[in-house]
Write a protein that holds these residues in place. Structure first.
Motif, PDB file in Angstrom:
ATOM      1  N   HIS A 119      24.801 117.890 101.994  1.00  0.00           N
ATOM      2  CA  HIS A 119      24.501 117.758 100.431  1.00  0.00           C
ATOM      3  C   HIS A 119      23.351 118.699 100.199  1.00  0.00           C
ATOM      4  CE1 HIS A 119      27.375 114.463  99.245  1.00  0.00           C
ATOM      5  NE2 HIS A 119      27.105 114.103 100.678  1.00  0.00           N
ATOM      6  N   ARG A 123      26.303 121.821  99.255  1.00  0.00           N
ATOM      7  CA  ARG A 123      26.481 121.403  97.901  1.00  0.00           C
ATOM      8  C   ARG A 123      25.177 121.615  97.010  1.00  0.00           C
ATOM      9  NH1 ARG A 123      27.046 116.070  96.231  1.00  0.00           N
ATOM     10  NH2 ARG A 123      27.685 117.114  94.190  1.00  0.00           N
ATOM     11  N   GLY A 124      24.282 121.420  97.307  1.00  0.00           N
ATOM     12  CA  GLY A 124      23.079 121.406  96.643  1.00  0.00           C
ATOM     13  C   GLY A 124      22.395 123.040  96.455  1.00  0.00           C
TER      14      GLY A 124
ATOM     15  N   PRO B 389      19.894 117.580  93.550  1.00  0.00           N
ATOM     16  CA  PRO B 389      20.796 117.381  94.716  1.00  0.00           C
ATOM     17  C   PRO B 389      19.809 116.729  95.817  1.00  0.00           C
ATOM     18  CG  PRO B 389      20.842 119.816  94.068  1.00  0.00           C
ATOM     19  CD  PRO B 389      20.032 118.963  93.139  1.00  0.00           C
TER      20      PRO B 389
END
Lengths: 167, 500
Positions: A119, A123-124, B389
């Motif tokens: 993540h 993704r981040g 995030p």
């Protein structure tokens, strides 16, 4: 869900959004299932209400309200919802399912480390350094904080070799 | 005198260093949840229940209550500084709060909001102290039929007030009841809706369901390109309001307390309705009503006082009658039940020491929040600078731990994922989530009282209409549910309620 349904005028030519129809269909199906299965549980016994009575009533509410909702939608379709970001839903749900599947096998620390790294880094798109630090704190750090600080045991690996090295 | 003695005993218990730490931690976590725009109070409280499972009941409930009203204080910060409400009940504060920020009075707005919250919270807690004994004694006279009828009224009010469509609210309520029925039936011992899975015999974990429906679904509905906001904390010197600002806020706080306290007692009313109506009251009665919308202190002090008075007043029906008035209180009730405490009149007879310690801690928590909130505003705003995030990853981490540690079983993580998807579907269909939480918690109690009543009457349903209190309450419930047929229109504040 579509721009078409947003632009069409309510009342006359408008159509019920497919997502709404699916929802109504799903609630009706659940309601019918509950009606049938609770009837078989027994609605009434010699002592009074049976285990099926209350769920039966709720199944009835679900079916009748779904029907009423359909009537309302046919008369005046509601504006389509904003829609969802499928990419977000799929990546979060799939990563959670994989994490849940691996947690007992690899242990909390290793599986959560990989989950957080996915993540944060993939993704981040955070930097490697910050991703690694946060992933370590959230996995190994959380494991020790919960185990020793709060007396809450998080799972360890089912594999002996991993277990022996502290996972 | 009796009440005062018991309250003093409560203070002695709440002032132990462990309980003070729990209250402090709860206030801290609650403020953080309040500041984070993504996590609402319902998911926040549910998420942190597992942290408190191994604590003694008093400490655990003290911490969860502190988290609960901490969220009310925290929600203001983003409303004022960012024009984004941290919690739905602070939404109206954005209008004048953010206008004050633009005028360079952000510090004063935050201080007045915190003082207002303190006033509202403290007055409502005094109300709880005063009402506890008499209402509790009245509650003891209530038998299963009356209890069932009381819950019918509570649920019908919530259903009638939640969202725009009563049909959808009823679907949500029925779903909650059905989920609560999964597992062994409490009377006959028959398994219901377990699909042959042994793990479901004990029912579906309440925390996993709430975290999924309220927390995970919120994350699933995030959009990819949400940006981290730019936020500046006001300097310490600007935190002090001017004398005029104090003078103008006082009447707004008094009105806010009245509105919030009154509405907090009614099941189904959310904090958002209180803050909206308090703003409306300012528009009508304030001497400076023309300035509202342009950075008037009344527009901050009134609603912020009202939502905190509401939050604390909503504990009165929970403590005295065992009826949760809002979704967050329902989650709190779930935590009580998990600790083996049943909120309601019996709480004051069976666990009087715990009940009074919790009430005393409400006073302490409000003082702590007043001290914590304003001076630490720099710390709170720094949380907002954490990129999305990282926040999302950390929230997911807590959700997984929260769901897992309920039964120490990965199965509950799957339950949370499933209910996260259900929550997302419900949000997309515009179905309110609030009735579902309430019926999820009240379901087992409601079914038990219905069946006990029918066993008393040997199956005769007229027991609900032949006893005066239950007859009146059932009549009221029917009237509320039938109100759309009677063409009773909801006030505008209720149809626009963002929490419903």
């Amino acid at each position: 869900m579509t721009t078409e349904s947003l632009m069409t005028k309510p009342e006359s030519a408008a159509r019920v959004a497919p997502s709404v129809l699916t929802g109504i269909g799903a609630f009706t199906a659940v309601g019918l299932y509950v009606l049938v299965s609770s009837a078989s549980l027994g609605l009434w016994t010699s002592l009074g209400p049976g285990p099926g009575l209350f769920p039966f009533a709720m199944g009835g509410v679900l079916v009748s309200m779904s029907a009423l909702w359909l009537v309302q939608e046919l008369r005046r379709p509601s504006a389509a919802a904003e829609g969802i970001d499928r990419g977000v839903v799929i990546s979060v749900v799939v990563s959670l399912v994989v994490l849940a599947l691996l947690m007992d096998l690899l242990g909390f620390q290793l599986s959560m480390f990989l989950f957080l790294l996915y993540h944060l880094k993939l993704r981040g798109q955070r930097t490697w350094l910050s991703s690694l630090i946060i992933a370590l704190a959230g996995s190994v750090g959380a494991f020790y904080a919960f185990n020793y600080g709060l007396n809450v045991a998080l799972p360890v690996s089912a594999f002996t070799p991993l277990n022996l090295i502290g996972f | 005198m009796d009440t005062l003695n018991e309250l003093l005993g409560g203070f002695a218990a709440a002032m132990t260093w462990q309980n003070l730490i729990f209250a402090f931690l709860g206030c801290l976590l609650g403020t953080i949840i309040g500041v984070l725009p993504g996590v609402g109070p319902v998911a926040g409280v549910a998420l942190l229940i597992p942290l408190t499972l191994n604590l003694d009941p008093t400490g655990s409930i003290i911490m969860l209550c502190a988290i609960f009203y901490g969220t009310q204080y925290g929600g203001t910060i983003t409303s004022v500084l960012l024009n984004t409400p941290g919690e739905a009940s602070s939404a109206i504060t954005t209008i004048d709060g953010y206008a004050m920020t633009k005028l360079g009075r952000a510090g004063a707005a935050l201080t007045l909001a915190a003082v207002g919250s303190f006033v509202g919270g403290t007055v409502a807690t005094i109300g709880l102290v005063a009402a506890a004994k008499p209402l509790g004694e009245l509650g003891l006279l209530v038998g299963p039929p009356e209890f069932f009828a009381l819950m019918v009224v509570g649920i019908s009010l919530l259903v009638a007030l939640a969202g725009k469509s009563m049909v959808k609210a009823l679907i949500s309520g029925a779903l909650g009841l059905l989920i609560s029925m999964v597992g062994i039936d409490p009377v006959a011992g028959a398994p219901r809706f377990t699909f042959g899975m042994d793990r479901l015999l004990d029912g579906v974990s309440f925390v996993a369901v709430i975290v999924g429906v309220f927390g995970l679904s919120e994350i699933l509905s995030y959009r990819k390109n949400s940006k981290t906001p730019l936020v500046h904390a006001p300097g310490m010197r600007s935190l002090l309001p001017s004398r005029t600002e104090w003078r103008r806020s006082a009447p707004a706080m008094a009105r806010g307390t009245g509105v919030g306290f009154g509405l907090g007692l009614i099941p189904g009313m959310t904090g958002s309705v209180s803050s909206l109506l308090s703003y409306a009251a300012e528009k009508k009665f304030s001497r400076f009503r023309n300035e509202l919308g342009k950075g008037a202190v009344e527009g901050v002090a009134g609603p912020e006082t009202a939502n905190n008075a509401h939050a604390n007043a909503a504990l009165i029906p929970l403590f005295t009658l065992g009826i949760p008035a809002s979704p967050t209180i329902a989650v709190l009730m779930g935590a009580f039940l998990q600790q083996g405490l049943t909120p309601g009149p019996a709480l004051f007879t069976e666990h009087s020491d715990i009940a009074w310690a919790i009430i005393a801690s409400l006073f302490i928590g409000n003082v702590l929040l007043l001290l914590l909130n304003v001076p630490l505003v720099g710390l709170w705003t720094s949380i907002l600078r954490v990129p999305t995030p990282i926040l999302t990853a950390l929230i997911l981490l807590f959700m997984v731990i929260g769901a897992y540690t309920i039964n120490f079983d990965v199965f509950d993580v799957f339950v949370m994922i499933g209910f996260g998807l259900l929550g997302l579907a419900l949000r997309n269909l515009d179905i309110p989530l609030a009735p579902m939480v309430l019926t999820l918690v009240l379901g087992p109690l409601m079914e038990r009282s219905l069946r006990e009543s029918l066993e008393i009457s040997q199956g005769d349903f007229s027991i609900f209409t032949s006893r005066p209190i239950s007859a009146v309450l059932i009549g009221l419930g029917v009237l509320i549910i039938c109100s759309p047929l009677l063409k009773v229109r909801k006030p505008k504040a209720l149809t626009e309620d963002p929490e419903a």
